[in-house]
Design a protein around this motif. Structure first.
Motif, PDB file in Angstrom:
ATOM      1  N   THR A  54     -60.471  21.586 -57.887  1.00 37.96           N
ATOM      2  CA  THR A  54     -61.280  21.105 -59.004  1.00 37.96           C
ATOM      3  C   THR A  54     -62.459  20.309 -58.445  1.00 37.96           C
ATOM      4  OG1 THR A  54     -60.094  19.020 -59.195  1.00 37.96           O
ATOM      5  CG2 THR A  54     -59.177  20.926 -60.390  1.00 37.96           C
ATOM      6  N   ARG A  55     -63.258  19.745 -59.342  1.00 35.32           N
ATOM      7  CA  ARG A  55     -64.368  18.915 -58.883  1.00 35.32           C
ATOM      8  C   ARG A  55     -63.851  17.707 -58.106  1.00 35.32           C
ATOM      9  NH1 ARG A  55     -67.783  17.188 -63.756  1.00 35.32           N
ATOM     10  NH2 ARG A  55     -69.111  16.282 -62.105  1.00 35.32           N
ATOM     11  N   PHE A  56     -62.761  17.113 -58.561  1.00 37.56           N
ATOM     12  CA  PHE A  56     -62.201  15.984 -57.819  1.00 37.56           C
ATOM     13  C   PHE A  56     -61.651  16.450 -56.471  1.00 37.56           C
ATOM     14  CE2 PHE A  56     -58.725  13.102 -56.617  1.00 37.56           C
ATOM     15  CZ  PHE A  56     -59.414  11.896 -56.601  1.00 37.56           C
ATOM     16  N   GLY A  57     -61.068  17.632 -56.437  1.00 36.82           N
ATOM     17  CA  GLY A  57     -60.588  18.168 -55.165  1.00 36.82           C
ATOM     18  C   GLY A  57     -61.715  18.349 -54.165  1.00 36.82           C
ATOM     19  N   GLU A  58     -62.860  18.857 -54.635  1.00 32.56           N
ATOM     20  CA  GLU A  58     -64.009  19.003 -53.750  1.00 32.56           C
ATOM     21  C   GLU A  58     -64.505  17.642 -53.268  1.00 32.56           C
ATOM     22  OE1 GLU A  58     -66.885  21.313 -55.833  1.00 32.56           O
ATOM     23  OE2 GLU A  58     -65.806  23.209 -55.514  1.00 32.56           O
ATOM     24  N   GLU A  59     -64.512  16.658 -54.155  1.00 31.89           N
ATOM     25  CA  GLU A  59     -64.940  15.319 -53.752  1.00 31.89           C
ATOM     26  C   GLU A  59     -63.972  14.722 -52.734  1.00 31.89           C
ATOM     27  OE1 GLU A  59     -67.728  12.020 -54.209  1.00 31.89           O
ATOM     28  OE2 GLU A  59     -67.732  14.209 -54.381  1.00 31.89           O
ATOM     29  N   THR A  60     -62.688  15.040 -52.868  1.00 30.87           N
ATOM     30  CA  THR A  60     -61.702  14.567 -51.889  1.00 30.87           C
ATOM     31  C   THR A  60     -61.979  15.151 -50.510  1.00 30.87           C
ATOM     32  OG1 THR A  60     -60.014  14.315 -53.611  1.00 30.87           O
ATOM     33  CG2 THR A  60     -59.238  14.485 -51.339  1.00 30.87           C
ATOM     34  N   VAL A  61     -62.311  16.423 -50.440  1.00 27.10           N
ATOM     35  CA  VAL A  61     -62.636  17.042 -49.147  1.00 27.10           C
ATOM     36  C   VAL A  61     -63.879  16.393 -48.548  1.00 27.10           C
ATOM     37  CG1 VAL A  61     -63.338  19.187 -48.003  1.00 27.10           C
ATOM     38  CG2 VAL A  61     -61.515  19.223 -49.728  1.00 27.10           C
ATOM     39  N   ARG A  62     -64.880  16.135 -49.375  1.00 23.23           N
ATOM     40  CA  ARG A  62     -66.088  15.475 -48.855  1.00 23.23           C
ATOM     41  C   ARG A  62     -65.750  14.086 -48.309  1.00 23.23           C
ATOM     42  NH1 ARG A  62     -68.037  17.417 -53.994  1.00 23.23           N
ATOM     43  NH2 ARG A  62     -69.208  19.366 -53.715  1.00 23.23           N
ATOM     44  N   GLU A  63     -64.898  13.353 -49.013  1.00 23.46           N
ATOM     45  CA  GLU A  63     -64.536  12.013 -48.544  1.00 23.46           C
ATOM     46  C   GLU A  63     -63.679  12.089 -47.285  1.00 23.46           C
ATOM     47  OE1 GLU A  63     -64.725   7.792 -48.827  1.00 23.46           O
ATOM     48  OE2 GLU A  63     -65.927   9.471 -49.554  1.00 23.46           O
ATOM     49  N   MET A  64     -62.818  13.105 -47.187  1.00 28.54           N
ATOM     50  CA  MET A  64     -62.053  13.300 -45.953  1.00 28.54           C
ATOM     51  C   MET A  64     -62.994  13.568 -44.783  1.00 28.54           C
ATOM     52  SD  MET A  64     -58.906  15.592 -47.441  1.00 28.54           S
ATOM     53  CE  MET A  64     -58.151  15.902 -45.830  1.00 28.54           C
ATOM     54  N   ASN A  65     -64.012  14.385 -44.994  1.00 32.70           N
ATOM     55  CA  ASN A  65     -65.011  14.626 -43.943  1.00 32.70           C
ATOM     56  C   ASN A  65     -65.702  13.327 -43.545  1.00 32.70           C
ATOM     57  OD1 ASN A  65     -66.300  17.922 -44.954  1.00 32.70           O
ATOM     58  ND2 ASN A  65     -64.475  17.348 -43.828  1.00 32.70           N
ATOM     59  N   ARG A  66     -66.034  12.489 -44.518  1.00 30.07           N
ATOM     60  CA  ARG A  66     -66.719  11.228 -44.220  1.00 30.07           C
ATOM     61  C   ARG A  66     -65.827  10.304 -43.387  1.00 30.07           C
ATOM     62  NH1 ARG A  66     -67.559   6.111 -45.434  1.00 30.07           N
ATOM     63  NH2 ARG A  66     -65.614   6.073 -46.616  1.00 30.07           N
ATOM     64  N   LEU A  67     -64.527  10.333 -43.658  1.00 33.51           N
ATOM     65  CA  LEU A  67     -63.587   9.473 -42.937  1.00 33.51           C
ATOM     66  C   LEU A  67     -63.191  10.042 -41.575  1.00 33.51           C
ATOM     67  CD1 LEU A  67     -61.180   8.635 -45.892  1.00 33.51           C
ATOM     68  CD2 LEU A  67     -62.747   7.037 -44.783  1.00 33.51           C
ATOM     69  N   GLY A  68     -63.236  11.358 -41.424  1.00 36.48           N
ATOM     70  CA  GLY A  68     -62.689  11.993 -40.232  1.00 36.48           C
ATOM     71  C   GLY A  68     -61.250  12.393 -40.389  1.00 36.48           C
ATOM     72  N   MET A  69     -60.770  12.492 -41.637  1.00 37.29           N
ATOM     73  CA  MET A  69     -59.408  12.953 -41.884  1.00 37.29           C
ATOM     74  C   MET A  69     -59.408  14.480 -41.969  1.00 37.29           C
ATOM     75  SD  MET A  69     -56.666  11.897 -44.870  1.00 37.29           S
ATOM     76  CE  MET A  69     -56.645  10.172 -44.396  1.00 37.29           C
ATOM     77  N   ILE A  70     -58.418  15.113 -41.343  1.00 39.70           N
ATOM     78  CA  ILE A  70     -58.381  16.569 -41.223  1.00 39.70           C
ATOM     79  C   ILE A  70     -57.604  17.175 -42.381  1.00 39.70           C
ATOM     80  CG2 ILE A  70     -57.650  18.490 -39.750  1.00 39.70           C
ATOM     81  CD1 ILE A  70     -57.821  16.478 -37.382  1.00 39.70           C
ATOM     82  N   ALA A  71     -58.133  18.239 -42.964  1.00 41.93           N
ATOM     83  CA  ALA A  71     -57.441  18.965 -44.021  1.00 41.93           C
ATOM     84  C   ALA A  71     -56.438  19.941 -43.418  1.00 41.93           C
ATOM     85  CB  ALA A  71     -58.440  19.717 -44.893  1.00 41.93           C
ATOM     86  N   ASP A  72     -55.226  19.930 -43.970  1.00 42.04           N
ATOM     87  CA  ASP A  72     -54.182  20.894 -43.604  1.00 42.04           C
ATOM     88  C   ASP A  72     -54.027  21.854 -44.768  1.00 42.04           C
ATOM     89  OD1 ASP A  72     -51.875  22.248 -42.782  1.00 42.04           O
ATOM     90  OD2 ASP A  72     -50.541  20.642 -43.479  1.00 42.04           O
ATOM     91  N   LEU A  73     -54.105  23.164 -44.485  1.00 45.48           N
ATOM     92  CA  LEU A  73     -54.076  24.161 -45.552  1.00 45.48           C
ATOM     93  C   LEU A  73     -52.843  25.054 -45.514  1.00 45.48           C
ATOM     94  CD1 LEU A  73     -57.846  25.176 -45.578  1.00 45.48           C
ATOM     95  CD2 LEU A  73     -56.667  23.531 -47.038  1.00 45.48           C
ATOM     96  N   SER A  74     -51.826  24.720 -44.723  1.00 48.12           N
ATOM     97  CA  SER A  74     -50.569  25.477 -44.804  1.00 48.12           C
ATOM     98  C   SER A  74     -49.965  25.293 -46.195  1.00 48.12           C
ATOM     99  CB  SER A  74     -49.580  24.983 -43.745  1.00 48.12           C
ATOM    100  OG  SER A  74     -49.915  25.489 -42.475  1.00 48.12           O
ATOM    101  N   TYR A  75     -49.524  26.393 -46.784  1.00 51.39           N
ATOM    102  CA  TYR A  75     -48.947  26.453 -48.123  1.00 51.39           C
ATOM    103  C   TYR A  75     -49.980  26.288 -49.235  1.00 51.39           C
ATOM    104  CZ  TYR A  75     -44.207  26.392 -46.199  1.00 51.39           C
ATOM    105  OH  TYR A  75     -43.052  26.710 -45.519  1.00 51.39           O
ATOM    106  N   ALA A  76     -51.254  26.104 -48.905  1.00 52.19           N
ATOM    107  CA  ALA A  76     -52.277  26.018 -49.940  1.00 52.19           C
ATOM    108  C   ALA A  76     -52.525  27.397 -50.542  1.00 52.19           C
ATOM    109  CB  ALA A  76     -53.569  25.458 -49.364  1.00 52.19           C
ATOM    110  N   SER A  77     -53.020  27.419 -51.772  1.00 49.79           N
ATOM    111  CA  SER A  77     -53.345  28.687 -52.413  1.00 49.79           C
ATOM    112  C   SER A  77     -54.564  29.315 -51.754  1.00 49.79           C
ATOM    113  CB  SER A  77     -53.627  28.467 -53.905  1.00 49.79           C
ATOM    114  OG  SER A  77     -54.831  27.717 -54.070  1.00 49.79           O
ATOM    115  N   GLU A  78     -54.691  30.631 -51.885  1.00 43.97           N
ATOM    116  CA  GLU A  78     -55.835  31.306 -51.267  1.00 43.97           C
ATOM    117  C   GLU A  78     -57.166  30.796 -51.809  1.00 43.97           C
ATOM    118  OE1 GLU A  78     -57.595  35.821 -50.741  1.00 43.97           O
ATOM    119  OE2 GLU A  78     -55.425  35.507 -50.658  1.00 43.97           O
TER     120      GLU A  78
END
Length: 375
Positions: free
Chosen positions: A196-220
């Motif tokens: 969602t829009r909040f999900g996209e904002e979370t990814v942007r904030e993770m990039n700003r922090l240097g936190m890595i996204a894990d996508l195992s079990y995530a939907s396509e």
């Protein structure tokens, strides 16, 4: 929880503000590796030599949750109640581990945050109590420092996205406390329909922090959107090839190819259900993913102490040399083995830090809420 309170007041970790970075995703080149073993030696002897120079960075270990069920344990001398302890880590030439803080399903947001803090506090306490063997790490430099000290680096994460309680402020606090990887599943803003829009904002904030996204079990849809949106490489902390073995966390070849274009990392689990029951099956998975995505995009996850059945002959971390010996028998170059075990994880850690430095030049901490973006 005293250690956690202290950590909330630590200084910022990433970079100086006076160095410009480009706006596009920052790609970090892999290291180069010189041969370290005798090519005429038997494969197991060669495996030990390669791992002595390029130890395993294990992408997923469930030890903190397993230890919560034990009233007493000693990881320094050896602990029969778990699959992971210091002697077996040293025997298997493990140089770094990611410790999972994944939560049970069905927790309320407030409870998910509290349980995550409890798990994080336990993980930090365990590392501090075993300082001769374990070493807390948050960056690629600290991981290398642990190796140079003869200790096993412990990085905290992945944790499930529910740990945020739908709050970017909690995300920042967890990062300050040491969390380095977040799995983008199991929440309303990263579900079957994608971000969602909040999900996209979370990814942007993770990039700003240097936190890595894990996508195992995530939907396509989530995977494809994150690969497009993220300025840093991502992890698949426990995913193998779906072409060889159907499983919800395994990836089809087209997603492996997309992952390769972003220089992200698929970490193959040593789990019978996902990768197969034998060492040869795991080696087949590694061969296949290397062939599709390239040697710079494949890594290893023991998935030890998660309750699942391990691949035969790979029952605990001491068994890693057996797997590396099988790869050397198949003709893997030492340079590719070095990337698999150590170099690729270091590159992803550095990539996350460099991307964070770049994003911080043009983006302040986000104050967005799920209510305002997704209502």
């Amino acid at each position: 929880m005293a250690d956690l309170q202290d950590d909330l007041h630590t200084a910022a970790e990433i970079g100086r503000a006076d160095v410009p970075y480009p706006e596009e995703a920052v790609l970090v080149e892999p290291e180069t590796f010189e041969p370290v073993s005798d090519p005429d030696a038997d494969p197991l002897t060669r495996a030990h030599a390669v791992l002595a120079a390029h130890p395993v960075a294990d992408g997923y270990n469930g030890l903190p949750q397993t230890l919560r069920r034990l009233s007493w344990y000693d990881l320094a001398l050896g602990e029969s109640a778990v699959e992971t302890d210091v002697p077996r880590l040293r025997a298997g030439k493990v140089g770094a581990m990611f410790w999972s803080l994944h939560l049970p399903d069905g927790l309320t947001p407030d409870r998910a945050v509290a349980v995550t803090l409890d798990h994080l506090d336990l993980a930090k306490t365990v590392v501090a109590a075993h300082g001769e063997g374990l070493y807390p790490a948050r960056t690629a430099g600290e991981v290398a420092d642990a190796r140079n000290r003869g200790r096993v680096a412990v990085l905290i994460g992945p944790a499930g996205a529910a740990a945020l309680g739908d709050s970017l402020g909690v995300l920042r606090s967890l990062h300050t406390l040491g969390l380095r990887v977040l799995t983008l599943t199991g929440v309303s803003w990263a579900g079957p329909a994608g971000l969602t829009r909040f999900g996209e904002e979370t990814v942007r904030e993770m990039n700003r922090l240097g936190m890595i996204a894990d996508l195992s079990y995530a939907s396509e849809p989530t995977i494809r959107r994150v690969l497009t949106l993220s300025k840093a490489p991502v992890l698949f902390s426990r995913s193998a090839s779906r072409e060889l073995r159907p499983h919800p966390a395994n990836l089809p070849d087209d997603l492996l190819a997309d992952m390769a274009r972003t220089r992200s990392l698929c970490m193959v689990p040593l789990a019978a259900e996902q990768s197969g029951p034998t060492v040869r099956d795991v080696a087949d998975q590694l061969d296949h993913i290397r062939g599709v995505a390239g040697p710079e995009c494949v890594g290893l996850s023991g998935t030890y102490d998660t309750g699942g059945a391990c691949t035969q002959e790979l029952a605990d971390p001491s068994c890693y040399p057996r797997l590396i010996a099988e790869l050397l028998r198949r003709g893997w170059e030492e340079s590719d083995v070095a990337l698999l075990t150590w170099g690729n994880v270091q590159r992803v850690l550095r990539g996350a830090a460099f991307a964070a430095h770049a994003v911080q030049q043009r983006r302040a901490p986000s104050t967005a809420t799920v209510e305002e973006l997704d209502r």
